[in-house]
Design an enzyme around this catalytic site. Structure first.
Site, PDB file in Angstrom:
ATOM      1  N   GLY A  28      -2.540  -9.235  12.445  1.00 35.60           N
ATOM      2  CA  GLY A  28      -3.149  -7.922  12.651  1.00 35.60           C
ATOM      3  C   GLY A  28      -3.892  -7.374  11.456  1.00 35.60           C
TER       4      GLY A  28
ATOM      5  CB  ALA B 163       0.779  -8.612  16.849  1.00 33.66           C
TER       6      ALA B 163
ATOM      7  CG  HIS C  67      -2.078  -0.995   1.045  1.00 33.03           C
ATOM      8  ND1 HIS C  67      -2.874  -1.398   2.090  1.00 33.03           N
ATOM      9  CD2 HIS C  67      -2.512  -1.688  -0.044  1.00 33.03           C
ATOM     10  CE1 HIS C  67      -3.762  -2.289   1.647  1.00 33.03           C
ATOM     11  NE2 HIS C  67      -3.560  -2.489   0.366  1.00 33.03           N
TER      12      HIS C  67
END
Ligand SMILES: [Zn+2]
Length: 238
Positions: A181, A225, A114
């Site tokens: 996540g 996490a 991204h």
């Protein structure tokens, strides 16, 4: 050869999402100061929004970029960097996050599907350049000198993520796929588990809550996490 869940593992693909950076305090669209709470993400992260109100988009990304200086990589980032350095096989790390916390944790390879907050992209000449400085519509492209053509080098809603060919090739040739996540809501990343499983990989989800695609994973590790990932990495390296 390393083993996991009773099978030999040579090639890993790890996908990380917003949940990993959230534990470092990286704000996504909801800033703690409330400055951006009045906005819908669709008004801050689409090409249409940028065309409609570029000044707003520049302010938003300049603010997010500046905030990165105040956050640190957490135990999840550090565990993945250790896995990449020490695993006796291949580890391909792909992230939906636009921050630089994997790099700062020491990850030798990070695929930013991204894009990156710390980079600009010139709409006129296509030049991409790392930057930790604010920029806006008055800034000149360092490559072609045109003004008003720089944008944050992030992939907005409705745009095609980067490196999809390489990511698909890695997924089609991995033994173990780990998603950490991620919400399982944002495609194409939400479909990675299907591609990995089609190639025979074991799929593990590490998340606080079951994601939307949780049922597609063989194994679930529930919890932060920062706790689950160091434990999982220790297993893979043992
Ligand atoms: Zn340019």
């Amino acid at each position: 050869m390393p083993m996991f869940n009773g099978r030999f593992v040579q090639r890993l693909v790890v996908l990380t999402g917003a949940g990993v950076s959230a534990e470092s305090g990286v704000p996504t669209f909801r800033d703690p100061d409330g400055l951006w709470e009045q906005y819908d993400p669709m008004d801050l992260a689409t090409p249409e929004a940028f065309r409609r109100d570029p000044a707003l988009i520049y302010r938003f990304y300049n603010s997010r970029r500046a905030r990165l200086a105040g956050v640190e990589p957490n135990a999840a980032h550090l565990a993945l960097a250790r896995l990449q350095r020490e695993f006796a096989g291949d580890v391909f790390l792909v992230t939906q996050n636009v921050d630089d916390l994997h790099e700062r944790a020491g990850s030798p390879q990070v695929c930013h599907m991204h894009g990156e907050l710390l980079a600009s992209l010139c709409g006129a000449c296509g030049n991409k350049r790392p930057t930790d400085q604010p920029f806006d519509g008055a800034s000149a492209c360092p490559a072609c000198a045109s003004r008003g053509s720089l944008r944050p080098d992030v992939v907005w809603f409705g745009e095609i993520p980067y490196f999809m060919d390489e990511i698909e090739a890695r997924l089609a040739d991995c033994d173990l796929f780990i998603a950490v996540g991620t919400s399982g809501l944002v495609y194409p990343a939400a479909g990675f588990v299907r591609t990995a499983r089609a190639s025979g990989a074991t799929a593990v989800e590490v998340n606080l809550e079951p994601s939307d695609t949780a049922s597609l994973f063989h194994l679930q590790r529930r919890g932060p996490a920062t706790e689950q990932l160091p434990a999982l990495v220790a297993e893979l390296l043992s």
